[in-house]
Write an enzyme that holds these catalytic residues in place. Structure first.
Site, PDB file in Angstrom:
ATOM      1  N   GLN A  34       0.890  -0.938  -0.086  1.00 19.23           N
ATOM      2  CA  GLN A  34       0.174   0.021   0.047  1.00 19.23           C
ATOM      3  C   GLN A  34       0.907   1.150   0.113  1.00 19.23           C
ATOM      4  OE1 GLN A  34      -2.304  -0.906   3.493  1.00 19.23           O
ATOM      5  NE2 GLN A  34      -0.414  -1.260   4.603  1.00 19.23           N
ATOM      6  N   TYR A  64     -10.140   4.978  19.436  1.00 21.11           N
ATOM      7  CA  TYR A  64     -10.408   3.777  18.665  1.00 21.11           C
ATOM      8  C   TYR A  64      -9.428   2.520  19.295  1.00 21.11           C
ATOM      9  CZ  TYR A  64      -9.261   0.412  14.801  1.00 21.11           C
ATOM     10  OH  TYR A  64      -9.222  -0.624  14.151  1.00 21.11           O
ATOM     11  N   GLN A  65      -8.320   3.033  19.704  1.00 20.46           N
ATOM     12  CA  GLN A  65      -7.248   1.951  20.344  1.00 20.46           C
ATOM     13  C   GLN A  65      -7.678   1.451  21.661  1.00 20.46           C
ATOM     14  OE1 GLN A  65      -4.796   1.652  17.981  1.00 20.46           O
ATOM     15  NE2 GLN A  65      -4.131   3.470  17.690  1.00 20.46           N
ATOM     16  N   ASP A  89       0.887  -0.288  13.906  1.00 19.33           N
ATOM     17  CA  ASP A  89       1.424   1.064  14.765  1.00 19.33           C
ATOM     18  C   ASP A  89       1.752   0.918  16.149  1.00 19.33           C
ATOM     19  OD1 ASP A  89      -1.354   1.658  16.035  1.00 19.33           O
ATOM     20  OD2 ASP A  89      -1.892   1.251  14.073  1.00 19.33           O
ATOM     21  N   GLU A 109       1.121  -8.392  11.586  1.00 20.04           N
ATOM     22  CA  GLU A 109       0.835  -7.272  10.889  1.00 20.04           C
ATOM     23  C   GLU A 109       1.478  -7.537   9.461  1.00 20.04           C
ATOM     24  OE1 GLU A 109      -0.228  -3.803  10.617  1.00 20.04           O
ATOM     25  OE2 GLU A 109       0.512  -4.101   8.716  1.00 20.04           O
ATOM     26  N   ASP A 140       0.967 -12.119   6.287  1.00 22.78           N
ATOM     27  CA  ASP A 140      -0.840 -12.092   6.385  1.00 22.78           C
ATOM     28  C   ASP A 140      -1.401 -12.834   7.377  1.00 22.78           C
ATOM     29  OD1 ASP A 140      -3.271 -12.166   5.337  1.00 22.78           O
ATOM     30  OD2 ASP A 140      -2.604 -13.015   3.283  1.00 22.78           O
ATOM     31  N   ALA A 141      -2.406 -12.377   7.937  1.00 21.48           N
ATOM     32  CA  ALA A 141      -3.195 -12.525   9.075  1.00 21.48           C
ATOM     33  C   ALA A 141      -3.946 -13.870   8.499  1.00 21.48           C
ATOM     34  CB  ALA A 141      -4.056 -11.659   9.674  1.00 21.48           C
ATOM     35  N   ASP A 159      -7.490  -5.513  14.313  1.00 16.54           N
ATOM     36  CA  ASP A 159      -7.447  -3.919  14.039  1.00 16.54           C
ATOM     37  C   ASP A 159      -6.884  -3.779  12.600  1.00 16.54           C
ATOM     38  OD1 ASP A 159      -6.653  -1.102  14.335  1.00 16.54           O
ATOM     39  OD2 ASP A 159      -4.725  -1.652  15.208  1.00 16.54           O
ATOM     40  N   TYR A 228     -12.251   9.325  11.320  1.00 20.73           N
ATOM     41  CA  TYR A 228     -12.869   8.402  10.615  1.00 20.73           C
ATOM     42  C   TYR A 228     -14.041   8.486   9.712  1.00 20.73           C
ATOM     43  CZ  TYR A 228      -9.728   4.722  12.800  1.00 20.73           C
ATOM     44  OH  TYR A 228      -8.545   4.181  13.099  1.00 20.73           O
TER      45      TYR A 228
END
Ligand code: AAT
Length: 292
Positions: A34, A64-65, A89, A109, A140-141, A159, A228
């Site tokens: 990305q 959010y977190q 992050d 992640e 990749d999860a 997340d 958001y």
């Protein structure tokens, strides 16, 4: 491309755009997955953007977190093994670390660049990686969860970014099935679940998949996050068959956990009242049966 074509064409929110004034671009590069951008804004501090979508700002990341982490972890007694999907992050790690019962935090992640950029520009989030309980897996999860042993986790926190790009498969049934398998009986999932204003159908699809997959309970909660799209973000909370989980009345309240509120930095948003309030839904959402 014209401004209109660029700004009003995101398939997640066609016809609208949200803007923050850029004071200074600090980083802009394409990773394997990305485009990663960090800029200094006028009024929200530094901002992390992936493929043109705001992931967090220094000013409102707390909402959010904190919610995505404590909604699940305060809903079960003494969580020990926790998995984070995405979250490169480090902000969710920082929040999980407040729970002294937690013994191991795995994080999967996909994008190393997100982690590196966070360590450089968002030290208050990346501090989460410094906790000795954290084990980082870059990948990749979807793959990660395929190879996770059954019943390993007490809680899984997804997340992840919006389902365009690398997170596409993270809203599909096979992924939720691997999550349910990786949770112990009575284990919990908290999944980022978009905006009730913008994504009713996507949320309904996720909920019906989760109702089939998780045999405990399935609930929708939400919080206000100004940067958001539409200013809100939702969370899907699910539990597997086993000891019942009452998400609306936290059994493991943060106020009773020694030092949790002050651990490294003070909680800014979450408390037990916000927890309970997060499950109150507007009438139009209730009508869509986005609740148990
Ligand atoms: N805490 C910040 C908020 C995020 S970050 C989402 C993270 O998920 C990104 O770092 C992205 O690289 C990672 N990710 C995406 N797909 C995968 C995958 N398949 N496996 C592992 N990690 C992945 C989310 C903000 C939500 C914004 C709502 N509009």
């Amino acid at each position: 491309k014209t401004v209109k074509e660029v700004y009003f064409n995101n398939p997640m929110w066609p016809g609208e755009t949200h803007s923050l004034k850029v004071e200074n671009v600090l980083f802009k590069e394409k990773s394997l997955y990305q485009e990663v951008l960090v800029f200094e804004s006028t009024s929200y501090g530094k901002v992390l953007v992936l493929d043109g979508i705001v992931q967090l700002t220094e000013k409102d990341e707390c909402a959010y977190q904190e919610m995505i982490s404590h909604l699940p972890l305060c809903s079960i007694e003494s969580p020990k093994n926790v998995l984070v999907v995405g979250g490169g992050d480090g902000g969710v790690l920082r929040e999980i670390a407040r729970h002294s019962s937690v013994e191991r935090i795995d994080i999967c992640e996909i994008d190393q660049m997100v982690i590196d950029v966070s360590k450089k520009f968002f030290p208050q989030l990346a501090i989460g990686f410094e906790d000795p309980r954290v084990h980082l897996h870059v990948g990749d999860a979807v793959e990660f969860l395929r190879h996770t042993s059954q019943g390993k986790y007490d809680a899984i926190i997804v997340d992840s970014s919006d389902p365009v790009g690398p997170a596409q498969e993270l809203v599909e049934k096979p992924f939720f099935e691997t999550i349910a398998r990786a949770l112990r009986p009575g284990g919990v999932l908290c999944n980022m679940a978009e905006s009730m204003w913008l994504h009713t159908h996507l949320i309904q699809d996720m909920i019906s998949i989760c109702r089939e997959t998780f045999k405990g309970s399935v609930h929708y909660a939400w919080a206000n996050v100004p940067t958001y799209p539409s200013g809100v973000i939702g969370f899907l909370l699910c539990s597997t068959e086993g000891p019942p989980v009452d998400f609306k009345h936290p059994i493991n309240p943060i106020e009773k956990l020694e030092g949790a509120i002050e651990y490294k930095r003070q909680l800014k948003f979450y408390n037990s009242e916000m927890h309970r309030a997060a499950f109150s839904l507007p009438s139009f959402v209730k009508r869509e049966r986005l609740y148990d």
